[in-house]
Scaffold this motif. Structure first.
Motif, PDB file in Angstrom:
ATOM      1  N   ALA A 162       6.088  21.986  -8.190  1.00  0.00           N
ATOM      2  CA  ALA A 162       6.962  20.827  -8.086  1.00  0.00           C
ATOM      3  C   ALA A 162       8.343  21.095  -8.634  1.00  0.00           C
ATOM      4  O   ALA A 162       9.327  20.524  -8.182  1.00  0.00           O
ATOM      5  CB  ALA A 162       6.337  19.648  -8.829  1.00  0.00           C
ATOM      6  N   ALA A 163       8.445  21.997  -9.635  1.00  0.00           N
ATOM      7  CA  ALA A 163       9.721  22.251 -10.282  1.00  0.00           C
ATOM      8  C   ALA A 163      10.380  23.528  -9.813  1.00  0.00           C
ATOM      9  O   ALA A 163      11.289  24.040 -10.456  1.00  0.00           O
ATOM     10  CB  ALA A 163       9.515  22.300 -11.798  1.00  0.00           C
ATOM     11  N   LYS A 221       6.689  12.656  -7.348  1.00  0.00           N
ATOM     12  CA  LYS A 221       5.772  12.358  -6.243  1.00  0.00           C
ATOM     13  C   LYS A 221       5.258  13.640  -5.593  1.00  0.00           C
ATOM     14  O   LYS A 221       4.104  13.709  -5.169  1.00  0.00           O
ATOM     15  CB  LYS A 221       6.455  11.453  -5.221  1.00  0.00           C
ATOM     16  N   ARG A 222       6.109  14.640  -5.527  1.00  0.00           N
ATOM     17  CA  ARG A 222       5.653  15.927  -4.992  1.00  0.00           C
ATOM     18  C   ARG A 222       4.520  16.473  -5.851  1.00  0.00           C
ATOM     19  O   ARG A 222       3.500  16.949  -5.358  1.00  0.00           O
ATOM     20  CB  ARG A 222       6.804  16.924  -4.946  1.00  0.00           C
ATOM     21  N   LYS A 278      -1.034  17.747  -6.480  1.00  0.00           N
ATOM     22  CA  LYS A 278      -2.176  17.675  -7.402  1.00  0.00           C
ATOM     23  C   LYS A 278      -3.366  17.000  -6.740  1.00  0.00           C
ATOM     24  O   LYS A 278      -4.503  17.494  -6.815  1.00  0.00           O
ATOM     25  CB  LYS A 278      -1.769  16.916  -8.665  1.00  0.00           C
ATOM     26  N   LYS A 279      -3.116  15.887  -6.072  1.00  0.00           N
ATOM     27  CA  LYS A 279      -4.202  15.155  -5.418  1.00  0.00           C
ATOM     28  C   LYS A 279      -4.887  16.003  -4.354  1.00  0.00           C
ATOM     29  O   LYS A 279      -6.121  16.090  -4.304  1.00  0.00           O
ATOM     30  CB  LYS A 279      -3.626  13.882  -4.772  1.00  0.00           C
ATOM     31  N   HIS A 294     -11.085  33.703  -6.045  1.00  0.00           N
ATOM     32  CA  HIS A 294     -11.998  32.798  -6.743  1.00  0.00           C
ATOM     33  C   HIS A 294     -11.263  31.605  -7.337  1.00  0.00           C
ATOM     34  O   HIS A 294     -11.728  31.003  -8.304  1.00  0.00           O
ATOM     35  CB  HIS A 294     -12.738  33.550  -7.847  1.00  0.00           C
ATOM     36  N   ASP A 295     -10.124  31.277  -6.781  1.00  0.00           N
ATOM     37  CA  ASP A 295      -9.288  30.212  -7.334  1.00  0.00           C
ATOM     38  C   ASP A 295      -8.923  29.245  -6.213  1.00  0.00           C
ATOM     39  O   ASP A 295      -7.870  29.346  -5.588  1.00  0.00           O
ATOM     40  CB  ASP A 295      -8.027  30.805  -7.972  1.00  0.00           C
ATOM     41  N   LEU A 296      -9.828  28.285  -5.966  1.00  0.00           N
ATOM     42  CA  LEU A 296      -9.660  27.368  -4.841  1.00  0.00           C
ATOM     43  C   LEU A 296      -8.389  26.544  -4.978  1.00  0.00           C
ATOM     44  O   LEU A 296      -7.659  26.336  -4.001  1.00  0.00           O
ATOM     45  CB  LEU A 296     -10.883  26.449  -4.750  1.00  0.00           C
ATOM     46  N   LYS A 297      -8.093  26.092  -6.178  1.00  0.00           N
ATOM     47  CA  LYS A 297      -6.911  25.247  -6.367  1.00  0.00           C
ATOM     48  C   LYS A 297      -5.632  26.008  -6.019  1.00  0.00           C
ATOM     49  O   LYS A 297      -4.732  25.472  -5.358  1.00  0.00           O
ATOM     50  CB  LYS A 297      -6.860  24.751  -7.812  1.00  0.00           C
TER      51      LYS A 297
END
Length: 239
Positions: free
Chosen positions: A129-130, A150-151, A156-157, A189-192
């Motif tokens: 975001a930054a 908001k970004r 995140k969502k 191994h890092d889905l996020k």
């Protein structure tokens, strides 16, 4: 007796994983065309690996369980469960709300870009975001403009709730399989981090106007069957 029992998609997969007695190598040959890549075939060591691979290839999903039926030889419980399974309503066929997308496009006229992520470190939501400093003049036309806050909330969502079907979102947004393979190899191994990088690619796509990123994102979420997340994004933008 299981009459009237509700079988969820996750339960179907678990029955297949727990009850399959077929040789994994034989099943790999059965699904070789669907998997499509020798490298992916070589990575499959178990039934769970096979199911994960079919899901990533969008060959297996809540509304597409035929591969489980092909695996169900000698698994009467899975056959029974499949016969009693009702897929969820297919939201991929829902019409696009053109008025809503035009409104979003107008609200995003002054939106900011997100800079490219580091090639080595996994991107964080805050870092994404930054990535670009706020310009001296913002001139947001409406309260729903795509601010940094908001970004961050949108990214995140989606990164927390999209899950392992993130490739479906990428395909709906026009991201190539090669790019998505690179994401998966970089963050195996890092889905996020995989999802965050995908969101960056969608926004950075040179084939589309970056000012329309959120419109494209919402449309892709709807096309890949995640209208729940599309609504979440629209709710974030409405405040």
């Amino acid at each position: 007796m299981t009459a009237g029992k509700h079988w969820s998609y996750d339960i179907l997969k678990q029955i297949a994983i727990d009850g399959c007695t077929e040789d994994v190598e034989e099943l790999k040959l059965m699904f070789a065309d669907e998997i499509g890549s020798r490298r992916r075939l070589d990575c499959i060591r178990s039934i769970q690996d096979l199911i994960d691979c079919l899901e990533r290839a969008d060959e297996l999903a809540e509304d597409k369980v035929e591969p489980l039926r092909r695996m169900s030889i000698n698994m009467p419980q899975l056959i029974e469960a499949l016969n009693g399974y009702t897929p969820p309503e297919n939201s991929r066929t829902h019409p696009v709300n053109l008025y809503q997308e035009l409104r979003l496009a107008e609200e995003l006229r002054q939106q900011l870009r997100i800079g490219p992520a580091s090639q080595d470190a996994p991107p964080s939501v805050a870092a994404v975001a930054a990535a670009v400093p706020t310009p001296a003049v913002q001139n947001y036309a409406t309260p729903a403009a795509f601010t940094d806050r908001k970004r961050t909330a949108v990214f995140k969502k989606i990164s927390e709730e999209l899950g392992r079907y993130w490739r479906r979102l990428g395909r709906s947004a026009g991201i190539g399989e090669g790019h998505m393979d690179t994401i998966e190899e970089r963050y195996p191994h890092d889905l996020k981090s995989q999802i965050l990088r995908l969101l960056q690619l969608i926004e950075e796509d040179d084939c589309h106007d970056p000012k329309h990123f959120l419109v494209r994102l919402c449309r892709a979420l709807g096309d890949c069957g995640r209208n729940d997340l599309r609504k979440n994004v629209e709710q974030i933008m409405s405040h």
